[in-house]
Every structure is written in structure tokens, then in C-alpha cells.
Motif scaffolding. Structure first.
Motif, short mmCIF file in Angstrom:
data_model
loop_
_atom_site.label_atom_id
_atom_site.label_comp_id
_atom_site.label_asym_id
_atom_site.label_seq_id
_atom_site.Cartn_x
_atom_site.Cartn_y
_atom_site.Cartn_z
N PHE A 1 113.69 -62.04 20.64
CA PHE A 1 114.38 -62.55 20.30
C PHE A 1 114.02 -62.57 18.32
CE2 PHE A 1 110.83 -65.72 19.28
CZ PHE A 1 110.86 -66.02 17.51
N CYS A 2 112.83 -61.92 17.61
CA CYS A 2 112.52 -61.82 16.72
C CYS A 2 112.64 -59.80 16.18
CB CYS A 2 111.03 -61.79 16.54
SG CYS A 2 110.61 -62.04 14.58
N ALA A 3 113.18 -59.81 14.60
CA ALA A 3 114.12 -59.01 13.80
C ALA A 3 112.98 -57.69 13.30
CB ALA A 3 114.97 -58.94 13.46
N VAL A 4 111.59 -59.20 13.26
CA VAL A 4 110.60 -58.49 11.94
C VAL A 4 109.90 -57.28 13.02
CG1 VAL A 4 108.11 -58.96 11.30
CG2 VAL A 4 109.94 -61.04 11.25
N ASN A 5 109.89 -56.07 12.18
CA ASN A 5 108.76 -54.77 12.55
C ASN A 5 107.26 -55.66 13.81
OD1 ASN A 5 110.69 -53.59 11.58
ND2 ASN A 5 110.32 -53.28 9.81
N THR A 6 107.54 -54.06 14.66
CA THR A 6 106.13 -54.63 15.03
C THR A 6 105.36 -54.01 14.96
OG1 THR A 6 107.29 -56.71 16.40
CG2 THR A 6 104.79 -55.82 17.94
N MET B 1 111.32 -70.89 29.82
CA MET B 1 112.03 -69.50 29.02
C MET B 1 110.82 -69.23 27.85
SD MET B 1 115.12 -69.43 29.72
CE MET B 1 114.53 -67.38 29.62
N SER B 2 109.86 -70.33 28.34
CA SER B 2 109.31 -69.80 26.44
C SER B 2 108.19 -68.40 26.57
CB SER B 2 107.41 -71.03 26.17
OG SER B 2 106.74 -70.33 25.47
N ASP B 3 107.56 -68.34 27.80
CA ASP B 3 106.98 -67.04 28.28
C ASP B 3 108.06 -65.99 28.42
OD1 ASP B 3 104.67 -67.79 28.41
OD2 ASP B 3 104.64 -67.97 31.06
N LYS B 4 109.52 -65.67 27.88
CA LYS B 4 109.91 -65.01 28.41
C LYS B 4 110.80 -64.56 26.86
CE LYS B 4 114.54 -63.41 30.20
NZ LYS B 4 116.01 -63.54 30.94
N VAL B 5 110.85 -65.31 25.96
CA VAL B 5 111.08 -65.07 24.72
C VAL B 5 110.04 -65.28 23.67
CG1 VAL B 5 112.29 -66.67 22.77
CG2 VAL B 5 112.87 -67.08 25.21
N ARG B 6 108.90 -65.68 24.00
CA ARG B 6 108.20 -64.69 22.96
C ARG B 6 106.55 -64.32 23.48
NH1 ARG B 6 106.17 -71.44 22.36
NH2 ARG B 6 105.31 -70.83 20.04
N ALA B 7 106.23 -63.34 22.36
CA ALA B 7 105.52 -62.61 23.24
C ALA B 7 103.48 -63.41 22.68
CB ALA B 7 105.27 -61.09 22.66
N LYS B 8 103.17 -63.46 23.63
CA LYS B 8 101.60 -63.78 23.26
C LYS B 8 101.49 -65.24 23.12
CE LYS B 8 99.63 -59.98 21.98
NZ LYS B 8 98.80 -58.70 20.53
#
Length: 291
Positions: free
Chosen positions: A71-76, A171-178
Motif C-alpha cells: 500500500f505504501c509509496a515510500v521507496n524500498t 488482510m494483514s499478510d497481503k497488505v503489509r511486508a514482514k
């Protein structure tokens, strides 16, 4: 992998863009001090309103996140920045802006042993030294479950300890990483056990596939760990490569959720289509204190 194109937003999500003197001055100040803001990095829809009103959420520990939440636009990527002078520059900016309430967040720094907890703590102390009457709120990552890192931040005595669950458990595992839903709740619970006088806060975004009863269950889960403040906003897809929006909630539905949260005993619930975790943060604190 690309998802379906971004759908047309409803009328209530239209925002008025203003770029007056305050906005331009604040933008130049951030660049001059080589500071990052989550307002810019996460493409917050309220940036023009907040910057025009001389408020901002500082993002410390660089602008590259070690996680890739959908969901997040911050660079990875792999961060290389660790600036030990950053806390003082944040404190100087808070002083120049004349803030009554400063919000400090960060990218996730899983590459650091303490997850960046020490820099958070030093930023709180630096802001307090220069601005003794300014409230300091921190929006922290989960530090991979480290209680020691959490204690480092709490020892600096922020006025608000904020950590977002972001979405409902299913939805947590689908939306968030780690990040893990249960670990986020555990962090909020530990915070109250370690520093019971520091109010806690959390946020969820709607429109990623959750059901209504799951939203209410998330409220119950947060209250079960004595979370005091909750913010609820509409998820907006940053690009076609991010998680698609499954539903746009109406202002009336957000108002209903505000009532549901108040029934459950939150000191303050900020709920609306454009609400983000630090939107009207000072007002949230005042309302919670009055409650």
C-alpha cells in the motif's frame, strides 16, 4: 507485478491544492535541512492543507525502507543513510515552524540492530531541548518485535506512542511486508505495560478488501490492549503497481465508524476519507486529554 488501473475517485475525495507562501517556505526549509517528510514520500493527500498551516510529519532514518508493503509509496531497498545529526536538524525545523505538536515517524530499518530506536529517542530529546512546550508524537515501526528497542523510545517519554496495525487481521499478510497483526498488538500492549501514562494510538485504512465486521473487530482488538486513540481513513492507490482499491467508503460510513469507536471507549476517534495517522494530530491529543 502491475494491478488493475486506479479507478476514478468519488467527489468527496477531491482536494483543493494550495501552494501559498507557507507551503513554499516549508518545502524550502525541508530541502535546506536535508530532511524527509512522510507527507512527500508517502504522497499524502493532505500535504497542501497541512503545509499551508505549517504542520508536517518528519520522516527520520532516511527515505529508503527495508520493507515493501503493497500500500505504501515510500521507496524500498537497502538503506545507506544513518545521520546522527538528524535529530538536531529536526529540532531546529520544529523550532523554526513554531509547532505546538510535532510528529516523527520513520521508514522501517530492519538493517539496524535496534531498528532505529536510538535515533527516535534522540530526536524526541532534541525537540524537547529546543521546544520545551511542544508535544512530541512518534509513529514507530514494530522493531521486529524487540521490546528493548521499544523501551529505548519510551524512555525518552514521547507524549504519544503511535504504531499502526494498518488493516484488519485477515488482510494483514497481503497488505503489509514482514509486519504481523499480532506483533503490532503486542507492541501496543507492551507500551502500556512499560509506560502506562503514555497514550497509545493506531490507525487502519479502508478499501483493501476488509469486511465491516472485521473493522469493528479491529477496534475491539485495539481496545483490548488499551489503545487510546484511533484514526481511520480511505486507502488511495499510489500507483498501478500498488494494491488496488476495492471499495470507496462514504463520509457517512466513516461517521458511523467514529461512533462505533467512541462506543468502545477510545478517547478520540478521527475517521474520514482523507484522514491519515497524523492528520490533525494536535487536535486528537487535545481531545484525548479532555476525555
Amino acid at each position: 507485478m502491475a494491478t488493475r488501473p486506479i479507478e476514478r475517485k468519488p467527489d468527496w475525495l477531491k482536494i483543493k491544492l494550495t501552494t501559498g507562501d507557507n507551503y513554499k517556505e516549508l518545502k524550502n526549509m525541508m530541502r535546506g535541512k536535508t530532511l524527509h517528510t512522510v507527507c512527500e514520500e508517502a504522497k499524502c493527500p493532505n500535504i497542501h492543507e497541512c503545509w499551508t498551516n505549517r504542520t508536517a510529519t518528519f520522516m527520520i532514518l532516511g527515505d529508503i525502507c527495508t520493507r515493501a508493503c503493497r500500500f505504501c509509496a515510500v521507496n524500498t531497498g537497502l538503506p545507506t543513510e544513518l545521520d546522527l545529526q538528524e535529530p538536531e536538524r529536526v529540532a531546529e525545523a520544529v523550532e523554526q515552524m513554531g509547532l505546538r505538536h510535532a510528529v516523527v515517524t520513520s521508514v522501517a530499518r530492519d538493517d539496524l540492530q535496534d531498528g532505529g530506536a536510538m535515533i527516535f529517542a534522540e530526536t524526541i530529546r532534541a525537540v524537547r531541548r529546543r521546544n520545551p512546550f511542544t508535544g512530541v508524537e512518534v509513529l514507530i515501526p514494530d522493531f521486529q518485535g524487540s521490546e528493548e528497542s521499544l523501551r529505548v523510545v519510551l524512555a525518552a517519554k514521547p507524549d504519544i506512542l503511535n504504531h499502526n496495525v494498518e488493516t484488519v487481521e485477515r488482510m494483514s499478510d497481503k497488505v503489509r511486508a514482514k509486519a504481523k497483526y499480532g506483533r503490532s498488538l503486542e507492541l501496543l500492549e507492551r507500551s502500556k505495560r512499560i509506560a502506562p501514562s503514555i497514550p497509545t494510538k493506531s490507525s487502519i485504512m479502508l478499501g483493501v478488501g476488509e469486511e465491516w465486521d472485521e473493522i469493528l473487530q479491529t477496534m475491539d482488538d485495539l481496545r483490548a490492549v488499551d489503545c487510546n486513540i484511533m484514526t481511520i481513513g480511505q486507502y488511495l492507490q499510489p500507483s498501478v503497481n500498488h494494491l488496488p482499491v476495492t471499495k470507496y467508503y462514504t463520509p457517512e460510513q466513516f461517521a458511523e465508524l467514529k461512533e462505533e469507536g467512541q462506543k468502545r471507549g477510545f478517547r478520540h476517534v478521527e475517521s474520514g476519507p482523507l484522514v491519515r495517522s497524523s492528520y490533525h494530530a494536535h487536535d486528537q491529543v487535545q481531545s484525548a486529554q479532555q476525555s
